[in-house]
Design a protein around this motif. Structure first.
Motif, short mmCIF file in Angstrom:
data_model
loop_
_atom_site.label_atom_id
_atom_site.label_comp_id
_atom_site.label_asym_id
_atom_site.label_seq_id
_atom_site.Cartn_x
_atom_site.Cartn_y
_atom_site.Cartn_z
N PRO A 1 1.07 -1.21 0.31
CA PRO A 1 -0.31 -0.19 0.33
C PRO A 1 0.88 1.14 -0.52
O PRO A 1 1.83 1.22 0.18
CB PRO A 1 -0.79 -0.38 0.97
CG PRO A 1 0.15 -1.10 2.04
CD PRO A 1 0.66 -1.62 1.44
N PHE A 2 0.27 2.20 -0.85
CA PHE A 2 1.25 3.61 -0.82
C PHE A 2 0.54 4.09 -0.15
O PHE A 2 -0.63 4.30 0.63
CB PHE A 2 0.94 3.47 -1.89
CG PHE A 2 1.91 5.20 -2.44
CD1 PHE A 2 3.12 4.55 -3.46
CD2 PHE A 2 1.69 6.52 -2.21
CE1 PHE A 2 4.00 5.59 -3.48
CE2 PHE A 2 2.83 7.51 -2.84
CZ PHE A 2 4.16 6.91 -3.33
N PRO A 3 1.92 4.84 1.06
CA PRO A 3 1.79 6.05 1.99
C PRO A 3 1.00 6.90 1.83
O PRO A 3 1.09 7.16 0.57
CB PRO A 3 3.09 5.78 3.20
CG PRO A 3 3.81 5.96 2.12
CD PRO A 3 3.15 5.45 0.76
N ALA A 4 0.47 7.76 2.62
CA ALA A 4 0.34 9.15 2.45
C ALA A 4 1.59 9.87 2.40
O ALA A 4 2.34 10.11 3.81
CB ALA A 4 -1.05 9.56 3.57
N VAL A 5 0.96 10.81 1.35
CA VAL A 5 2.11 12.12 1.53
C VAL A 5 1.38 13.23 1.99
O VAL A 5 1.29 13.75 0.83
CB VAL A 5 2.62 12.25 0.14
CG1 VAL A 5 3.53 12.54 0.25
CG2 VAL A 5 3.36 10.11 0.08
N THR A 6 1.97 14.35 2.56
CA THR A 6 0.97 15.22 2.73
C THR A 6 2.59 16.56 3.18
O THR A 6 3.15 16.15 2.51
CB THR A 6 1.16 15.53 4.53
OG1 THR A 6 0.38 14.18 4.72
CG2 THR A 6 1.04 17.09 4.81
N ILE A 7 1.81 17.57 1.71
CA ILE A 7 3.34 18.57 1.26
C ILE A 7 2.15 19.62 1.95
O ILE A 7 0.95 20.09 1.27
CB ILE A 7 1.99 18.09 0.19
CG1 ILE A 7 2.77 16.98 -1.18
CG2 ILE A 7 3.49 19.19 -1.45
CD1 ILE A 7 3.02 17.03 -2.28
N CYS A 8 3.39 20.88 1.93
CA CYS A 8 2.87 22.32 3.02
C CYS A 8 3.75 23.24 2.21
O CYS A 8 4.75 22.70 2.31
CB CYS A 8 2.96 22.13 4.15
SG CYS A 8 1.99 21.08 4.98
N ASN A 9 3.22 24.36 1.61
CA ASN A 9 4.33 25.10 1.59
C ASN A 9 5.71 25.44 3.19
O ASN A 9 4.34 25.56 3.19
CB ASN A 9 3.42 26.45 0.90
CG ASN A 9 4.33 27.54 -0.02
OD1 ASN A 9 5.94 27.73 0.40
ND2 ASN A 9 4.06 27.87 -1.05
N ILE A 10 5.87 25.92 2.97
CA ILE A 10 7.30 26.36 3.57
C ILE A 10 6.41 27.75 4.29
O ILE A 10 6.35 28.01 5.46
CB ILE A 10 8.80 26.82 3.34
CG1 ILE A 10 9.20 25.67 3.31
CG2 ILE A 10 8.80 27.78 4.74
CD1 ILE A 10 11.03 24.80 3.54
N GLY B 1 13.16 7.78 -1.74
CA GLY B 1 12.91 6.51 -1.83
C GLY B 1 12.68 6.09 -0.82
O GLY B 1 13.15 6.89 0.26
N MET B 2 11.87 5.06 -0.34
CA MET B 2 11.16 4.19 0.80
C MET B 2 11.45 2.98 1.08
O MET B 2 11.57 2.48 -0.11
CB MET B 2 9.79 5.05 0.41
CG MET B 2 9.34 6.74 0.72
SD MET B 2 7.80 6.10 0.31
CE MET B 2 7.20 5.17 -0.31
N HIS B 3 11.70 2.63 1.75
CA HIS B 3 12.01 1.00 2.64
C HIS B 3 10.20 0.73 3.33
O HIS B 3 10.76 1.51 4.46
CB HIS B 3 13.04 0.80 2.87
CG HIS B 3 13.99 0.97 2.15
ND1 HIS B 3 14.20 -0.28 0.82
CD2 HIS B 3 15.50 1.69 1.82
CE1 HIS B 3 15.18 -0.74 0.36
NE2 HIS B 3 15.80 0.89 0.64
N PHE B 4 9.67 0.14 3.20
CA PHE B 4 8.66 0.25 3.68
C PHE B 4 8.58 -1.11 5.71
O PHE B 4 9.38 -1.83 5.62
CB PHE B 4 7.14 -0.56 3.89
CG PHE B 4 6.23 -0.49 3.92
CD1 PHE B 4 5.59 0.53 5.17
CD2 PHE B 4 4.82 -1.84 3.87
CE1 PHE B 4 4.60 0.06 6.05
CE2 PHE B 4 4.14 -1.82 5.17
CZ PHE B 4 3.64 -1.02 6.14
#
Length: 654
Positions: free
Chosen positions: A96-105, A358-361
């Motif tokens: 399953p792909f994780p949730a990715v949260t993006i915010c402007n600084i 790159g991710m390792h789960f």
């Protein structure tokens, strides 16, 4: 044959006459002697039957040493029983792909926030001009703010920026140039500060208790940048706490503003795949694959081509110059049920660059009590979860501090969720909240609030290990056409040509589909523990479970019954003597030869045998028989009885 009445009389006489041994012994010494002679543990038997003091002493030492070794080894076994071994399992499967949260600084568009921050910006520029000779004309700031006046608000005059002088004894207000005496404690917010004897370059601000002006604290910084930013953020949170949430969402960036392009698993995506949530410190943030619609995306192939690829529009020209000093975005990879603590563990993304992550789960599972002090769901933690997400240590710590803030200061800190019935702090309603907040945060850092002691780690959690690499983007040869195309795509909204410093390229993907599962398992089971106990008891004392039960019976149950019986006999004797003294009668003596106890040896209905008869005590005036009697009629033990019973006469005739 003996008649039934005669048999009962002989049995009763023997019970009263024979000495009592075994569990019904009258004294503890007799009970211990009986135990040593009849137990299966050989050491105790050798203590009693050994001849000579030296040999008996040696057996006592050996037996006590064996008991000590057993206790030591059993304690080690018990300690090892609550230990756990760690196992790692690696499996290849669709992940399953994780949730990715993006915010402007930059949390809010500075052009939209000017009317709320104009007074604060004026005071900040006044301080910069006074202390550093800052001038609007000489600066490279691309926006202008209305001319500031020389007075400012009453609140800014109460908590101004200070220039520390005379070895922290006096300070000069940067706004008015007035000097004031420093009272109270001094806290250095920079860990790198060194008292070199020259404090002319140190600035800070002083907070005092509104209810007690003598209670003050001076917060100093070795860097003027840090001091001005901290002072600015203090007033900034105070202002933002008074703006409604709906208004703040409009002041921040929309999904159309932030996202230029989007691809996932080789397919195009758009803002419909992102979920907005408002963060107090970072404004509008957007979460990809949040799972709110009940669907969680997955991937069956590793590599950058099959992950998430987005191009972000940063809009550096609309940044707040005093709130943030870097440009870019912050992202965090997390589980769908976890709260994204972007301010704590977020990863910053550079502009004019392609950032590959790159991710390792890894899934981890720890054993709860008694193996470790973790919690399954957080239900056993006496802290209210303010985030409406699954329990984590960070959620507990932040919720604990917020609750302490409400209890101590009467209002909630702006950067964390609101507890039920509380309001965010602002100086109009809570003039003392800044001093209270800093003092409380100092206690929290020093672990004096008790939050670190109350909060526990979660027993199960998911983790994505990130590997980040950065490359220049766009390249020199492709910069022109790429910026033209992106400007054309966003031209109707931007109305200007894009600059590469306003763009950031982000790629998030699985490096491989190997899922690691780390779990704790008990190092020992109950069967192994009992087997080890049995081995130690058999090795050092040749003892079994039955022997252990025997020890419990003799040393605890029988010993306690003897002590209680003797106390009961003493109480009865005391009560009988009290009654006799009250009636005036002399206490009646008893025949010592007739005193005795019920003997458990003779509890059956059979007549005593020749062996049990030999155990009868002889009268004091009778000589000890030297030879066995020739027959029953000449048995000299009959003198122990006061009268001849008829049934024994018949036995003698036969």
């Amino acid at each position: 044959a003996a008649t039934a009445p005669g048999k009962k009389k002989i049995t009763a006489r023997l019970k009263r006459t024979l000495p009592v041994r075994g569990p019904q012994a009258p004294t503890l010494s007799e009970l211990m002697r009986w135990y040593c002679l009849n137990t299966n543990t050989h050491g105790c038997r050798r203590i009693v039957v050994s001849r000579g003091r030296l040999r008996r002493l040696l057996w006592i030492l050996l037996t006590l040493s064996a008991v000590g070794l057993i206790l030591w080894q059993c304690a080690e076994l018990l300690m090892n029983y609550y230990s756990a071994s760690v196992s790692v399992t690696v499996q290849f499967q669709k992940l399953p792909f994780p949730a990715v949260t993006i915010c402007n600084i930059n949390p809010y568009k500075y052009s939209a926030m000017k009317e709320y921050l104009s007074e604060l910006d004026k005071e900040t520029k006044k301080a910069l001009e006074t202390f550093y000779g800052f001038s609007e004309g000489k600066s490279k700031v691309r926006r202008s703010v209305d001319d500031w006046n020389s007075t400012g608000s009453d609140f800014f005059q109460q908590i101004p920026l200070l220039k520390v002088e005379d070895f922290f004894r006096t300070a000069t207000e940067l706004h008015t140039g007035q000097k004031r005496k420093i009272e109270g404690s001094v806290f250095h917010k920079d860990s790198s500060i060194v008292n070199s004897g020259d404090s002319n370059d140190i600035i800070g601000f002083q907070l005092c208790d509104a209810n007690n002006s003598s209670e003050c604290a001076l917060y100093t910084f070795s860097s003027g940048v840090n001091a001005i930013q901290e002072w600015y953020k203090l007033h900034y949170m105070n202002i933002m706490a008074q703006i409604p949430l709906e208004t703040k969402e409009k002041l921040s960036y929309s999904a159309d503003d932030l996202l230029l392009t989007c691809f996932f698993d080789g397919l195009s995506c758009d803002k419909r795949h992102f979920t907005r949530f408002h963060h107090p410190l970072h404004g509008n943030c957007y979460t990809f694959n949040s799972g709110e619609n009940g669907t969680i995306l997955s991937t069956s192939t590793g590599g950058s081509e099959y992950g998430l690829q987005v191009v972000l529009y940063i809009d550096e020209a609309d940044y707040n110059p005093f709130l943030v000093t870097s440009t870019g975005a912050k992202i965090i990879v997390h589980d769908q049920n976890e709260y994204p603590f972007i301010e704590d563990i977020g990863t910053e993304i550079e502009t004019a660059a392609a950032t590959s992550i790159g991710m390792h789960f890894t899934r981890s599972r720890k054993l709860s009590k008694p193996y470790s002090d973790c919690t399954e769901t957080g239900a056993d933690i006496p802290v209210e979860n303010l985030y409406n997400k699954s329990y984590s240590l960070q959620i507990c710590l932040h919720s604990c501090f917020q609750r302490a803030m409400v209890d101590s200061c009467g209002c909630a800190q702006y950067a964390q969720p609101l507890p039920a019935g509380a309001e965010y702090c602002n100086y109009k309603k809570n003039p003392n909240w800044m001093y209270c907040y800093y003092r409380l945060h100092e206690k929290f850092v020093k672990e004096q609030l008790g939050c670190q002691q109350i909060c526990k780690d979660a027993c199960s959690f998911k983790e994505w290990a990130l590997t980040t690499s950065i490359a220049q983007w766009p390249s020199t040869v492709s910069e022109d056409w790429m910026l033209r195309v992106l400007s054309w795509d966003k031209g109707q909204k931007l109305n200007k040509k894009l600059n590469k410093t306003d763009l950031a390229n982000l790629m998030v993907f699985y490096k491989d589909l190997n899922e690691r599962f780390i779990s704790e398992n008990p190092a020992n089971t109950l069967v192994i523990l009992l087997s080890n106990f049995g081995g130690q008891l058999g090795l050092w004392m040749s003892c079994s479970v039955v022997c252990v039960i025997e020890i419990v019976e003799v040393f605890f149950i029988d010993s306690l019954s003897i002590v209680l019986r003797r106390q009961w006999q003493k109480a009865k004797k005391w009560w009988r003597g009290r009654q006799q003294s009250g009636s005036g009668k002399a206490p009646q003596g008893s025949d010592p030869e007739r005193q005795g106890h019920d003997n458990p040896v003779c509890i059956d209905e059979d007549l005593p045998t020749f062996t049990t008869a030999l155990r009868l005590p002889l009268p004091q005036d009778s000589p000890l028989p030297r030879t066995p009697p020739p027959n029953y009629s000449t048995l000299r033990l009959e003198t122990a009885f006061t009268e001849q019973l008829p049934d024994t006469l018949e036995l003698g005739r036969h």
